[in-house]
Motif scaffolding. Sequence first.
Motif, mmCIF file in Angstrom:
data_model
loop_
_atom_site.group_PDB
_atom_site.id
_atom_site.type_symbol
_atom_site.label_atom_id
_atom_site.label_comp_id
_atom_site.label_asym_id
_atom_site.label_seq_id
_atom_site.Cartn_x
_atom_site.Cartn_y
_atom_site.Cartn_z
ATOM 1 N N ASN A 106 6.386 3.229 -3.533
ATOM 2 C CA ASN A 106 7.006 4.337 -4.253
ATOM 3 C C ASN A 106 8.515 4.119 -4.284
ATOM 4 O O ASN A 106 9.051 3.304 -3.520
ATOM 5 C CB ASN A 106 6.628 5.666 -3.602
ATOM 6 N N HIS B 233 0.798 -1.233 0.000
ATOM 7 C CA HIS B 233 0.000 0.000 0.000
ATOM 8 C C HIS B 233 0.831 1.285 0.000
ATOM 9 O O HIS B 233 0.277 2.362 0.225
ATOM 10 C CB HIS B 233 -0.973 0.027 1.199
ATOM 11 N N ASP B 234 2.122 1.206 -0.253
ATOM 12 C CA ASP B 234 2.934 2.436 -0.361
ATOM 13 C C ASP B 234 4.157 2.175 -1.236
ATOM 14 O O ASP B 234 5.283 2.471 -0.856
ATOM 15 C CB ASP B 234 3.360 2.921 1.031
ATOM 16 N N THR C 278 -0.136 2.237 -7.816
ATOM 17 C CA THR C 278 0.798 3.125 -7.113
ATOM 18 C C THR C 278 2.175 3.073 -7.744
ATOM 19 O O THR C 278 2.833 4.104 -7.938
ATOM 20 C CB THR C 278 0.894 2.728 -5.622
ATOM 21 N N ASN D 61 10.756 3.627 -1.204
ATOM 22 C CA ASN D 61 10.530 2.470 -0.342
ATOM 23 C C ASN D 61 11.136 1.194 -0.902
ATOM 24 O O ASN D 61 10.912 0.109 -0.350
ATOM 25 C CB ASN D 61 9.034 2.277 -0.080
ATOM 26 N N ASP E 117 -1.606 -1.622 -5.371
ATOM 27 C CA ASP E 117 -0.143 -1.614 -5.324
ATOM 28 C C ASP E 117 0.435 -1.333 -6.705
ATOM 29 O O ASP E 117 1.370 -0.537 -6.868
ATOM 30 C CB ASP E 117 0.383 -2.962 -4.817
#
Length: 224
Positions: free
Chosen positions: A178, A175-176, A209, A181, A206
Amino acid sequence: MMNKAPEFVVQFSPESFSLTPVLGGLSNHNYRLQFQQHGRNHSYFVRQFAATYLGMDNAVELEYAAQIQAANIGLAPNVIVQHKQGMICDWITGKHWDNTAQIRDENIEKLAQLVAMLHQQPTPNHHLDMVERLQHYDQTLNAEFKTVQLAQQLTLVINLIEQHLPANRWGFCHHDMNPLNFIENEQTKLYLLDWEFAAAGHCDFDIATLFQTFEWQDVQQALF
């Protein structure tokens, strides 16, 4: 350097150690912990939770569980110390990909393999309610940013989530996803960092993103 080290760091470390700030993180403070012990140099990553961490509806025990599950299959750094104030993990010596590296075919393939492996794992017991999360963010916006267009987009996305997402794409999501990360170590192994939002969810979020934050064009998206 920080003035006073967190108690969980003091308890883990020998008498002499150093903490150097690491940039990044919206809901925490990050440091590199270094010390010598038994004639060897040791480095660890320290994440100290800030006041905004709980304000974003994060849960310490759920983040630990998600990162440990991912670390067990080699996708995340190992968690060494779990504490209500923060965590200590393996330090990954490596680098984040720059814009050129992000569009290399071999790196896109490496990302795809990592994401596929994560999404095929057993799903966590908790899930991230994306509609609730979007509505929460909308409520926290200052009035000058609440445009008619944004309201229409929010309605469209909520309708998409509630009515039109394929049911067979549910899985273990980060869920993050980028570029900051992801980190590649000196042996070119890729790791995924910051598991605070990890939960059961719809895997296409996912991937969406990734496509957006890596700013991939059609050719990179097709390759992925």
